[in-house]
Write an enzyme that holds these catalytic residues in place. Sequence first.
Site: not given
Length: 272
Positions: A12, A60, A65, A118, A121, A132, A136
């Site tokens: 999520t 991870e 990703a 795409g 966001e 965001d 990280k």
Amino acid sequence: GEGSRVVVADCTASDATPKLLLEALERPHVGVALANKKPISGPQAQFERLVSHDPRFKWESAVGAGSPFITSFKRLVSGGDKVHKVAGVFSGTLGYVMTGLEDGKKLSDVVVEAKAQGFTEPDPRDDLSGQDFARKALILARMMGWQKEMGDIQLESMVPADLAQDNMPLDHFMATGLQSLDKAMEEKVQAAKAKGAVLRYAATLEGGACKVGIVEVSRDTPLGRLRGTDNILTVDSEIYSPSPLVIQGRGAGPMCTALGVLADAVEIFNQK
């Protein structure tokens, strides 16, 4: 049953899951594989409680990703290497935007292009704000033992306050707000170019400080050579010197993220 191992995957983007995850981890046969950054970029104490369950708790896919940033970085830190500097690009969207600027395109054109493909966001300001990205960077800082909260990160947003979501509807931003940023950005690109440098939106962790924003980097560095939507992590340390450890690869997309979550789940399942 109690004997069989269960892995909960949090894919999520919610900040409401940590309580559920901690409850699940109280059971010794349950593990958690995380793609959601929010649980470990929330309060420091929450991060510590969750990662105390490692190796039944893995994250991870929270950074880069499925590219093995976290596993590699974790091994380097736990092996006792002394980290001097961490730098990286942890947003495929912002990597794509910066490459477009380097190629001479206008900021507004590149963002429209990225949105159409795409890569962003639904509201590109969510990417351009760097929030965001900062999450990280915070996760990596905490993995080095730094006590940091989100408010401690020096974050440079690419969206001025008057163009932010609270002050301007999305259609206005896409139609006119974005174009108002073109001139200043073009001047930054040209100033960097005159020095033989390029612009990157990057995180820099050094000397206890964590900065996220636009930086000038030489073209012949790992960050300077980065193209398109790839993510990159570079680590300068006692052992990785003078050449840094460099990990580069796809940093977004459902398949890449799923690979990281699945690999974490398999590792948890395989524990004795």
